[in-house]
Design an enzyme around this catalytic site. Structure first.
Site, PDB file in Angstrom:
ATOM      1  N   ASP A 181       0.844  -1.194   0.000  1.00 55.14           N
ATOM      2  CA  ASP A 181       0.000   0.000   0.000  1.00 55.14           C
ATOM      3  C   ASP A 181       0.887   1.256   0.000  1.00 55.14           C
ATOM      4  OD1 ASP A 181      -3.093   0.584   0.365  1.00 55.14           O
ATOM      5  OD2 ASP A 181      -2.057   2.021   1.618  1.00 55.14           O
ATOM      6  N   TYR A 311      -2.563  10.868   0.727  1.00 56.92           N
ATOM      7  CA  TYR A 311      -3.131  10.659  -0.611  1.00 56.92           C
ATOM      8  C   TYR A 311      -3.059  11.952  -1.419  1.00 56.92           C
ATOM      9  CZ  TYR A 311      -5.030   6.038   0.465  1.00 56.92           C
ATOM     10  OH  TYR A 311      -5.176   4.703   0.773  1.00 56.92           O
ATOM     11  N   HIS A 365      -4.657  -7.942   0.350  1.00 58.83           N
ATOM     12  CA  HIS A 365      -3.989  -6.656   0.513  1.00 58.83           C
ATOM     13  C   HIS A 365      -3.283  -6.537   1.858  1.00 58.83           C
ATOM     14  CE1 HIS A 365      -3.371  -2.441  -0.502  1.00 58.83           C
ATOM     15  NE2 HIS A 365      -3.829  -2.082   0.686  1.00 58.83           N
TER      16      HIS A 365
END
Length: 391
Positions: A181, A311, A365
């Site tokens: 990630d 982000y 994930h």
């Protein structure tokens, strides 16, 4: 560099306030849709919230977290929280190999509790003591007990710079890096900007903003690469709304999630179900206690807004490489079947020196939580020849 021991100690009043807020939840009306089709299933969410308010023992979770040696460091003006677990024992003639491992969203340093056991004490799991690691697991700036950066611009590349300073302050002049990630982006940034310090990087995710260096003689995409890009675009259209919100208007959604524990649980819990190898039954992989330990870290530290900020920063500084640019640092990649994207090896090889590629039999994930033994074996295997060079 100033380094101080740290223990988690949430105030009783904060725990009481959490329970009060859960009990006061104003539940959203349900819609006539199958469970999970339109997001977090209301029935599951009510059950999780009831457990959180009535049965979840934060103090037990806190004691478990505090079994990890934790510290706060002032790294070039940024306070960084990190766990630092040293190898339990090392084979004669070898040294523990230093590894910095970086989490992502919606995870935390808690993701690595089982993986660190495997890496730092291989003998306990029947592995070679020559494969022992000293592991540093920092909390990204803005996550958990690492406060938000005071200034804008803290993308994966700036975090990589911090990690180099942190590792040097701990006495590690050379080291390896691992991540999935957001942590994969930090690991790639370490290889790109600090090749003289980082021996190799191991990844279990490829950042969605990654665009390879494609020279004039390589511009034609292979069928596998074309399929991958279509798959990635289709996923972004149906599942990527959270990332677009984080990367464009993080403060808007943070205002709600920082105020509502049930909203926060929905935002995070839905991802643990959707992105894991759980067959639709999230608690077949993650216990309520594990889910709520991670969610509670976000709640008690009020970090959901600052965590989203990365982000925004990564959107402004994406993981893109120019024609002819290559990363020579060795890269290992573990492709888990239920990961949210599945790049072909050739896509990475356009930029990276892929020294190890493994297609894993199970997991998703959150590989460090889902399949810690599988991931640990891949990490050991990848760093074994690099460890020999670093002796």
């Amino acid at each position: 560099m100033q380094i101080d021991p740290f223990e988690i100690a949430i105030a009783d009043q904060d725990i009481d306030d959490l329970r009060r807020r859960i009990h006061a939840t104003r539940w959203a009306p349900t819609t006539p849709a199958p469970a999970w089709q339109q997001g977090a299933d209301p029935a599951w969410l009510r059950e999780l919230a009831s457990y959180w308010a009535g049965q979840f023992d934060w103090r037990a979770a806190e004691r478990r977290l505090n079994q990890l040696p934790q510290f706060l460091a002032d790294v070039n003006g940024q306070t960084v929280h990190f766990a630092h677990r040293r190898a339990a024992s090392v084979a004669p003639g070898f040294q523990a190999y230093p590894l910095v491992i970086t989490h992502g969203w919606p995870g935390s340093f808690f993701e690595f509790h089982a993986l660190l056991d495997q890496l730092c004490d291989p003998v306990a799991f029947g592995a070679d003591p020559a494969d022992a690691f000293d592991v540093v697991a920092p909390s990204l700036p803005g996550f958990a007990f690492s406060p938000a950066p005071a200034q804008a611009g803290m993308s994966a590349f700036q975090v990589a710079d911090l990690w180099v300073l942190l590792m040097r302050g701990l006495g590690y002049e050379r080291f390896g890096a691992q991540g999935g990630d957001l942590g994969a982006g930090v690991s790639i940034a370490l290889a790109a900007h600090h090749p003289r310090v980082v021996d190799g990087i191991h990844l279990n995710f490829l950042p969605s903003s990654y665009e390879p260096a494609i020279g004039a003689a390589q511009r034609e995409l292979t069928p596998a690469e074309q399929d991958y890009l279509r798959e990635k675009n289709d996923w972004a259209a149906l599942e990527g709304g959270y990332a677009h919100q984080h990367g464009t208007k993080p403060l808007t959604v943070a205002a709600s999630l920082n105020d509502s524990p049930v909203g926060l649980a929905a935002w995070i819990g839905e991802k643990f179900r959707a992105w894991s190898d759980c067959g639709g039954e999230v608690e077949s992989v993650f216990s309520k206690d594990d889910l709520l330990t991670n969610i509670s870290l976000y709640w008690f530290t009020q970090c959901i807004g600052p965590a989203m900020q990365m982000y925004w920063e990564n959107r402004l500084q994406p993981m893109r490489f120019s024609d002819g640019e290559r990363i020579d640092t060795p890269v290992g990649f573990a492709l888990f079947p239920k990961e949210i994207n599945h790049p072909p090896r050739s896509w990475l090889e356009r930029t990276f020196n892929v020294a190890q590629w493994s297609e894993m039999p199970a997991g998703g994930h959150f590989a460090a939580m889902e399949k810690p033994a599988l991931l640990a074996a891949e990490i050991r295997k990848f760093f074994r020849p690099l460890r020999q060079k670093a002796r």
